[in-house]
Design a protein around this motif. Structure first.
Motif, PDB file in Angstrom:
ATOM      1  N   LEU A   1       0.848  -1.185   0.000  1.00 30.23           N
ATOM      2  CA  LEU A   1       0.000   0.000   0.000  1.00 30.23           C
ATOM      3  C   LEU A   1       0.889   1.243   0.000  1.00 30.23           C
ATOM      4  N   LEU A   2       0.634   2.161  -0.923  1.00 31.42           N
ATOM      5  CA  LEU A   2       1.517   3.324  -1.073  1.00 31.42           C
ATOM      6  C   LEU A   2       0.716   4.614  -0.977  1.00 31.42           C
ATOM      7  N   ASP A   3       1.047   5.447  -0.004  1.00 37.36           N
ATOM      8  CA  ASP A   3       0.364   6.735   0.139  1.00 37.36           C
ATOM      9  C   ASP A   3       1.289   7.842  -0.352  1.00 37.36           C
ATOM     10  N   GLU A   4       1.067   8.315  -1.564  1.00 39.95           N
ATOM     11  CA  GLU A   4       1.880   9.385  -2.160  1.00 39.95           C
ATOM     12  C   GLU A   4       3.378   9.105  -2.035  1.00 39.95           C
ATOM     13  N   PRO A   5       3.840   7.994  -2.587  1.00 39.75           N
ATOM     14  CA  PRO A   5       5.243   7.609  -2.351  1.00 39.75           C
ATOM     15  C   PRO A   5       6.257   8.530  -3.028  1.00 39.75           C
ATOM     16  N   THR A   6       5.813   9.360  -3.963  1.00 39.74           N
ATOM     17  CA  THR A   6       6.783  10.207  -4.670  1.00 39.74           C
ATOM     18  C   THR A   6       6.552  11.693  -4.419  1.00 39.74           C
ATOM     19  N   ALA A   7       5.727  12.008  -3.402  1.00 36.66           N
ATOM     20  CA  ALA A   7       5.280  13.399  -3.214  1.00 36.66           C
ATOM     21  C   ALA A   7       6.422  14.412  -3.114  1.00 36.66           C
ATOM     22  N   SER A   8       7.488  14.108  -2.351  1.00 40.55           N
ATOM     23  CA  SER A   8       8.524  15.143  -2.217  1.00 40.55           C
ATOM     24  C   SER A   8       9.833  14.758  -2.903  1.00 40.55           C
ATOM     25  N   LEU A   9       9.724  14.000  -4.001  1.00 39.11           N
ATOM     26  CA  LEU A   9      10.941  13.539  -4.685  1.00 39.11           C
ATOM     27  C   LEU A   9      11.178  14.308  -5.983  1.00 39.11           C
ATOM     28  N   ASP A  10      12.444  14.437  -6.357  1.00 38.99           N
ATOM     29  CA  ASP A  10      12.759  15.047  -7.649  1.00 38.99           C
ATOM     30  C   ASP A  10      12.586  14.003  -8.760  1.00 38.99           C
TER      31      ASP A  10
ATOM     32  N   ASP B   1       0.879  12.500  -8.634  1.00 37.05           N
ATOM     33  CA  ASP B   1       1.552  12.810  -9.885  1.00 37.05           C
ATOM     34  C   ASP B   1       0.979  11.919 -11.004  1.00 37.05           C
ATOM     35  N   ALA B   2       0.282  12.552 -11.964  1.00 36.26           N
ATOM     36  CA  ALA B   2      -0.399  11.783 -13.009  1.00 36.26           C
ATOM     37  C   ALA B   2       0.593  10.968 -13.843  1.00 36.26           C
ATOM     38  N   ALA B   3       1.785  11.523 -14.058  1.00 32.20           N
ATOM     39  CA  ALA B   3       2.791  10.812 -14.866  1.00 32.20           C
ATOM     40  C   ALA B   3       3.216   9.524 -14.171  1.00 32.20           C
ATOM     41  N   VAL B   4       3.414   9.601 -12.847  1.00 31.25           N
ATOM     42  CA  VAL B   4       3.775   8.410 -12.084  1.00 31.25           C
ATOM     43  C   VAL B   4       2.628   7.405 -12.155  1.00 31.25           C
ATOM     44  N   ARG B   5       1.419   7.898 -11.945  1.00 33.38           N
ATOM     45  CA  ARG B   5       0.250   7.019 -11.938  1.00 33.38           C
ATOM     46  C   ARG B   5       0.139   6.262 -13.273  1.00 33.38           C
ATOM     47  N   ASP B   6       0.300   6.984 -14.364  1.00 30.08           N
ATOM     48  CA  ASP B   6       0.169   6.351 -15.678  1.00 30.08           C
ATOM     49  C   ASP B   6       1.219   5.265 -15.899  1.00 30.08           C
ATOM     50  N   ARG B   7       2.376   5.437 -15.285  1.00 35.17           N
ATOM     51  CA  ARG B   7       3.440   4.460 -15.503  1.00 35.17           C
ATOM     52  C   ARG B   7       3.312   3.210 -14.629  1.00 35.17           C
TER      53      ARG B   7
END
Lengths: 231, 255
Positions: free
Chosen positions: A172-181, A208-214
Motif C-alpha cells: 500500500l503506497l500513500d503518495e510515495p513520490t510526493a517530495s521527490l525530484d 503525480d499523473a505521470a507516475v500514476r500512468d506508468r
C-alpha cells in the motif's frame, strides 16, 4: 490478494460535539497479484481513509477486508491484534508519506529492521538495507546517522527503502513520490514496477499523473460520500 | 500455550474510589502491552496486581509458567516470590528505589544473579560487565557506586540488573518518566532493542502516548479504573473511538 467489500467508515468526533463524518460508504476493491490499482478522487474523498483501513490502521464500521496471508484469506476487520502484526510483518507493506521512527536510530538500522523481522541475520539485513538506501540515492556516509536532520525528500526515501528492502505480497503506497525530484521519482516507479513483476498486488495514491500512468493498471475513482439533504 | 498472563474481572477499591473496575486482559508470550491513562486511572494499581504486588479484592490473575495457567492467588507466597525473582522483572520509574546506591554497579547486577543461584565470583563479574556494556555503561564503572551516576545511567543500570536473570516477563512503570527528553530517547531505544533481542513479554505503564506508540504492540486505555478502549497500538491512537481516548490523543503536542 486483497479483496475489500462493503466498507463503511464514519468518524465520530466526540470533542467536536460528537460530529459524524461519514467518509466511506460501501467501498469495494479487489487487487490481484501483479496488479496496481490507483485510488483517485478529490481531496477529502476518502482515499487515505480507504488505504489506512486496508492496513488495519483505521477500523471500519462494516465490511470485510480479506488479505491472502500465507495461503489463507484472513479478514483484517475481525482479526486479533497479533494476527494483524504478523500479516504486517510478512504480507502487507505500507509506505506512508512521513517517516516515523525511533529517535536516535541510524537509518541503516531502521531499514534493516524490516528484513530482520523476516528472520534475516543482522549482517545480511544490514547489507540489504545499505544496498536499498544507496539505490534510492542515500549516500553511504548518511547510513549511520539518524534521519531527524534529513530533508523531506531524504526522509521519504528512507521510508521507501524501509519497505522496498523486502518483497511484499500486498503493498500500500500513500503518495510515495510526493517530495521527490524527477530522478528519484523514476527510481521509485521502477521499484514499483519490479514489485508488480514479482507478484505484488499494489494499491496506491499517486498525486503525480505521470507516475500514476506508468505504474497503475486500473484507476479506482472515489467520490465523496454525499448525504441527501433533509427535505 | 501462547497466553502468558491473564486477568479476569479484576475489582479493587481504595476507600470509595474504584481503582480497578471489571478489568480483564490477556498477554501473549513476546508481546508488549502498554497501559495508558491519566494519573488516578488505575493503571499503576493494575500493574501492581498483575505483578503480584497487590492482591485485588476480586478477580483472578492466571500465569502460565509452561505447565498450564495457574491462579496467582492460589499458588502461595513462596511460589509467587520465586516467579518474581526468577521469571519476572520489574522496572520502577525511580531507579533509586530499586537499586542499592551504597554497593557498586557490578554488585547491584551480581546480587540478582546470586539470588537466582549463581555462585562463581569470576562468572558473576564477567556477566555484570557484559550487561553494563549491553546498557551502554562504560564497563570501567563496574566498581563505582551508583550514587554518583546520572538519572539516565541509573535507569540503565536498573534495566541491566533486571534483565540479567533472563526474565520472560518484565513489568515497567513509567520507565522514562522523570528523565530529560534526550535521555528518554536513548532509554526507549535501548528497551526496544533489548526486548526484541531477548523476546520478552512486557507490560508497560505510561502516561506518555509517544512511548506507547514506539514500544507497544497493543494498547489499553484506562479511565476511572475501567478499560475504555483497547487494540492494536497504531489503530487505537490513529482511529480512537472512545471519547476519552480522543481527548488523550488530541492533547499530545505534535512532534
Amino acid at each position: 490478494m486483497i479483496e475489500a467489500t462493503g466498507l463503511d467508515k464514519t468518524f465520530i468526533l466526540h470533542l467536536q460535539g460528537s460530529a459524524r463524518l461519514e467518509v466511506l460508504r460501501n467501498a469495494c476493491l479487489t487487487v490481484s497479484a501483479g496488479e496496481c490499482v490507483a485510488l483517485s478522487g478529490p481531496s477529502g474523498a476518502g482515499k487515505t481513509t480507504l488505504l489506512r483501513s486496508l492496513y488495519g490502521n483505521y477500523l471500519v464500521d462494516r465490511g470485510e477486508i480479506l488479505v491472502r496471508h500465507q495461503d489463507t484469506m484472513v479478514d483484517l476487520v475481525t482479526a486479533p491484534a497479533e494476527t494483524i502484526i504478523d500479516i504486517r510483518r510478512a504480507t502487507l507493506g505500507y509506505v506512508s508519506q512521513f517517516l516515523r521512527a525511533m529517535p536516535r536510530v541510524p537509518v541503516i538500522d531502521i531499514v534493516a529492521e524490516t528484513a530482520r523481522d523476516r528472520g534475516a541475520a543482522a549482517a545480511t539485513a544490514r547489507e540489504h538495507a545499505a544496498a536499498m538506501l544507496s539505490h534510492l540515492g542515500i549516500a553511504p556516509r548518511l547510513h549511520h546517522l539518524p534521519p531527524a536532520t534529513f530533508s523531506g525528500g531524504e526522509q521519504q526515501r528512507v521510508n521507501l527503502a524501509r519497505s522496498f528492502v523486502c518483497p511484499w505480497p500486498v503493498l500500500l503506497l500513500d503518495e510515495p513520490t510526493a517530495s521527490l525530484d524527477a530522478a528519484n521519482r523514476d527510481i521509485v516507479v521502477r521499484l514499483i514496477n519490479a514489485a508488480k513483476q514479482s507478484g505484488s498486488a499494489v494499491v496506491g495514491i499517486f498525486h503525480d499523473a505521470a507516475v500514476r500512468d506508468r505504474v497503475a493498471d486500473r484507476v479506482l475513482h472515489i467520490d465523496p460520500v454525499t448525504t441527501p439533504e433533509l427535505a | 500455550m501462547i497466553t502468558l498472563l491473564e486477568a479476569h474481572a479484576l475489582h479493587h477499591r481504595f476507600g470509595r474510589t474504584a481503582a480497578l473496575d471489571d478489568v480483564s486482559l490477556t498477554l501473549r508470550r513476546h508481546e508488549i502491552l502498554a497501559i495508558v491513562g491519566e494519573s488516578g486511572s488505575g493503571k499503576t494499581t493494575l500493574l501492581n496486581a498483575l505483578s503480584g504486588r497487590l492482591t485485588p479484592q476480586r478477580g483472578d490473575i492466571l500465569y502460565d509458567d509452561g505447565g498450564g495457567p495457574r491462579a496467582l492467588a492460589s499458588c502461595g507466597e513462596v511460589v509467587l516470590r520465586k516467579l518474581q525473582r526468577a521469571r519476572w522483572g520489574y522496572i520502577a520509574q525511580d531507579p533509586r528505589s530499586a537499586l542499592r546506591l551504597d554497593i557498586s554497579a557490578g554488585g547491584n547486577i551480581g546480587e540478582r544473579l546470586m539470588a537466582s543461584g549463581a555462585r562463581h565470583y569470576g562468572d558473576i563479574r564477567a556477566i555484570a560487565t557484559h550487561w553494563l556494556e549491553a546498557v551502554e555503561i562504560d564497563p570501567a564503572r563496574l566498581d563505582d557506586l551508583p550514587r554518583y551516576f546520572s538519572g539516565g545511567m541509573l535507569q540503565r543500570l536498573q534495566i541491566a540488573a533486571t534483565l540479567v536473570t533472563a526474565p520472560e516477563l518484565v513489568f515497567m512503570d513509567e520507565p522514562t518518566g522523570g528523565l530529560d527528553v534526550s535521555v528518554q530517547a536513548r532509554i526507549l531505544d535501548l528497551i526496544r532493542s533489548l526486548v526484541r533481542r531477548l523476546g520478552l513479554a512486557v507490560v508497560l505503564v505510561t502516561h506518555d502516548i509517544g512511548v506507547a506508540r514506539l514500544l507497544a504492540d497493543r494498547l489499553i486505555v484506562m479511565r476511572h479504573g475501567r478499560i475504555v478502549e483497547s487494540g492494536l497500538t497504531d489503530q487505537v491512537l490513529d482511529d480512537p473511538h472512545d471519547e476519552y481516548t480522543q481527548l488523550l490523543v488530541a492533547s499530545v503536542l505534535p512532534a
